[in-house]
Scaffold this active site. Structure first.
Site, PDB file in Angstrom:
ATOM      1  N   ILE A   1      10.760 -32.350  23.722  1.00 54.43           N
ATOM      2  CA  ILE A   1       9.961 -33.451  23.161  1.00 54.43           C
ATOM      3  C   ILE A   1       9.052 -34.077  24.213  1.00 54.43           C
ATOM      4  O   ILE A   1       8.337 -35.035  23.930  1.00 54.43           O
ATOM      5  CB  ILE A   1      10.862 -34.539  22.538  1.00 54.43           C
ATOM      6  CG1 ILE A   1      11.950 -34.983  23.511  1.00 54.43           C
ATOM      7  CG2 ILE A   1      11.451 -34.043  21.241  1.00 54.43           C
ATOM      8  CD1 ILE A   1      12.860 -36.067  22.949  1.00 54.43           C
ATOM      9  N   GLY A   2       9.109 -33.540  25.422  1.00 54.44           N
ATOM     10  CA  GLY A   2       8.199 -34.085  26.435  1.00 54.44           C
ATOM     11  C   GLY A   2       8.207 -33.194  27.666  1.00 54.44           C
ATOM     12  O   GLY A   2       9.205 -32.553  27.965  1.00 54.44           O
TER      13      GLY A   2
ATOM     14  N   GLY B   1       6.290 -33.026  31.766  1.00 53.32           N
ATOM     15  CA  GLY B   1       5.368 -33.660  32.715  1.00 53.32           C
ATOM     16  C   GLY B   1       5.711 -33.167  34.099  1.00 53.32           C
ATOM     17  O   GLY B   1       6.590 -32.324  34.262  1.00 53.32           O
TER      18      GLY B   1
ATOM     19  N   VAL C   1      11.815 -33.242  28.754  1.00 50.93           N
ATOM     20  CA  VAL C   1      12.743 -34.046  27.955  1.00 50.93           C
ATOM     21  C   VAL C   1      13.066 -33.259  26.690  1.00 50.93           C
ATOM     22  O   VAL C   1      12.158 -32.716  26.050  1.00 50.93           O
ATOM     23  CB  VAL C   1      12.130 -35.410  27.578  1.00 50.93           C
ATOM     24  CG1 VAL C   1      13.112 -36.220  26.757  1.00 50.93           C
ATOM     25  CG2 VAL C   1      11.743 -36.174  28.844  1.00 50.93           C
TER      26      VAL C   1
ATOM     27  N   ASP D   1       6.095 -50.199  35.121  1.00 51.59           N
ATOM     28  CA  ASP D   1       5.298 -49.119  34.514  1.00 51.59           C
ATOM     29  C   ASP D   1       5.248 -49.298  32.994  1.00 51.59           C
ATOM     30  O   ASP D   1       5.374 -48.333  32.235  1.00 51.59           O
ATOM     31  CB  ASP D   1       5.882 -47.747  34.879  1.00 51.59           C
ATOM     32  CG  ASP D   1       4.847 -46.618  34.703  1.00 51.59           C
ATOM     33  OD1 ASP D   1       5.266 -45.458  34.537  1.00 51.59           O
ATOM     34  OD2 ASP D   1       3.626 -46.909  34.681  1.00 51.59           O
TER      35      ASP D   1
HETATM   36  C1  LIG Z   1       8.810 -37.813  26.019  1.00 53.26           C
HETATM   37  N1  LIG Z   1       9.821 -38.484  25.222  1.00 53.26           N
HETATM   38  C2  LIG Z   1       9.884 -38.470  23.858  1.00 53.26           C
HETATM   39  C3  LIG Z   1      10.989 -39.219  23.452  1.00 53.26           C
HETATM   40  C4  LIG Z   1      11.399 -39.365  22.036  1.00 53.26           C
HETATM   41  C5  LIG Z   1      10.614 -40.447  21.359  1.00 53.26           C
HETATM   42  O1  LIG Z   1      10.809 -40.318  19.971  1.00 53.26           O
HETATM   43  C6  LIG Z   1      11.626 -39.715  24.601  1.00 53.26           C
HETATM   44  C7  LIG Z   1      12.749 -40.516  24.871  1.00 53.26           C
HETATM   45  C8  LIG Z   1      13.088 -40.804  26.198  1.00 53.26           C
HETATM   46  C9  LIG Z   1      12.347 -40.283  27.296  1.00 53.26           C
HETATM   47  C10 LIG Z   1      12.723 -40.505  28.692  1.00 53.26           C
HETATM   48  C11 LIG Z   1      11.822 -41.129  29.553  1.00 53.26           C
HETATM   49  C12 LIG Z   1      12.145 -41.346  30.894  1.00 53.26           C
HETATM   50  C13 LIG Z   1      13.389 -40.972  31.388  1.00 53.26           C
HETATM   51  C14 LIG Z   1      14.293 -40.326  30.552  1.00 53.26           C
HETATM   52  C15 LIG Z   1      13.940 -40.092  29.214  1.00 53.26           C
HETATM   53 CL1  LIG Z   1      15.088 -39.289  28.240  1.00 53.26          CL
HETATM   54  C16 LIG Z   1      11.225 -39.483  27.023  1.00 53.26           C
HETATM   55  C17 LIG Z   1      10.874 -39.216  25.702  1.00 53.26           C
HETATM   56  C18 LIG Z   1      14.261 -41.669  26.135  1.00 53.26           C
HETATM   57  O2  LIG Z   1      14.868 -42.181  27.084  1.00 53.26           O
HETATM   58  N2  LIG Z   1      14.594 -41.854  24.829  1.00 53.26           N
HETATM   59  C19 LIG Z   1      13.718 -41.194  24.034  1.00 53.26           C
HETATM   60  O3  LIG Z   1      13.771 -41.195  22.802  1.00 53.26           O
END
Ligand SMILES: Cn1cc(CCO)c2c3c(c(-c4ccccc4Cl)cc21)C(=O)NC3=O
Length: 289
Positions: free
Chosen positions: A17-18, A20, A25, A138
């Site tokens: 889902i992500g 970078g 993620v 941030d």
């Molecule tokens: C790119 N991305 C998409 C999502 C889902 C949104 O519906 C997402 C999440 C997180 C994070 C995240 C950010 C920073 C550190 C750790 C995590 Cl798991 C990143 C996420 C997170 O901590 N919880 C999320 O849902």
């Protein structure tokens, strides 16, 4: 490390889902409890590097920040196979950045009532982070995650819209990504996204770190209201740091626009605190009477 990774043993990966430079993620199901989590898997940073410091600050921040309705919940973190893994609450509605991109396509931006709900809920999360002695550093749309309350089984229980829950509607906005979090009193500032960076942080004046989050939140709200992409640096960047909001393509009430403008005041002391925002009559009409 033992042959079978804890990640593979404990989680079923549903989808990426992500991605970078930080890593990737995944939306995962934990086999033991059957719940969905967001799991970030990143290359283990070099020992002693600033990346390692950031990774540690992220986990320390989550450990210090217990549970709050408007901060993404942390469950666990560990290292394996030269990777760092963090297991967080999965927010099922994407990020505010995803919502903004969708709005730009349809031309339907958040209306003032929704903007006030977002500002109120994120301010509650910031109030909690700041009262724990930390600053996020941030704040921006891609670090605010959306949770849609799953429709109940029709049970007639009253929708609770008590403050701590903040679910006055069925949507919760939660602050995530604590990778830039730092102590207010003993700051080790790793600058966040320059589009949202308050000028005093660029000038390395770290005496009012919580107010840098307020500045970034104001620009986040301007984007949610439909303002165009923010500059990273240039004349417009400096115009905003002189206390001007970017152009917003919708008619906001004088009071709300004035509040957002106060949040980008050049003097951090003049900006309202997160606590003041959570009590502000413009955001809490019921308190206004
Ligand atoms: C790119 N991305 C998409 C999502 C889902 C949104 O519906 C997402 C999440 C997180 C994070 C995240 C950010 C920073 C550190 C750790 C995590 Cl798991 C990143 C996420 C997170 O901590 N919880 C999320 O849902």
């Amino acid at each position: 490390s033992n042959m079978v990774s804890r990640y593979k043993k404990e989680f079923l990966e549903l989808e990426k889902i992500g991605v970078g430079e930080f890593g990737s993620v995944y939306k995962c199901i934990k086999r033991l409890d059957g719940c969905v989590y967001a799991v970030k898997r990143s290359k283990r940073p070099l020992a002693g590097s600033s990346d390692e410091q950031m990774a540690l600050r992220e986990v320390y921040a989550h450990a210090v920040l217990g549970h709050h309705p408007h901060v993404v919940r942390y469950y666990s973190a560990w290292a394996e196979d030269d990777h760092m893994i963090i297991q967080n609450e999965h927010c099922n509605g994407g990020s505010l950045q995803d919502a903004l991109l969708e709005n730009a396509k349809t031309g339907h931006y958040f209306q003032e009532a929704e903007l006030k709900e977002i500002l109120l809920q994120v301010s509650m999360g910031l109030k909690y982070i700041h009262s724990s002695g930390l600053a996020h550093m941030d704040i921006k749309p891609s670090n605010i995650f959306i949770c849609h309350k799953l429709v109940t089984d029709g049970s007639a229980q009253e929708e609770s819209d008590s403050e701590d829950d903040g679910f006055s509607s069925n949507v919760a906005y939660k602050i995530g990504d604590l990778g830039h979090v730092t102590s207010i009193t003993n700051p080790q500032v790793e600058e966040g996204d320059s589009r949202f960076l308050a000028n005093e942080i660029l000038q390395e004046q770290y005496c009012y770190l919580p107010k840098a989050d307020i500045f970034a939140l104001a620009l986040t709200m301007a984007l949610a209201a439909g303002s165009g992409p923010l500059p990273c640096n240039d004349a417009m960047w400096h115009h905003i740091r002189r206390g001007n909001l970017p152009p917003i393509p919708q008619q906001l009430t004088h009071g709300f626009h004035g509040l957002l403008k106060l949040m980008v005041h050049p003097d951090p002391v003049a900006r309202p605190s997160a606590t003041a925002l959570t009590k502000h009559p413009i955001l809490r009409p019921s308190l206004g009477k």
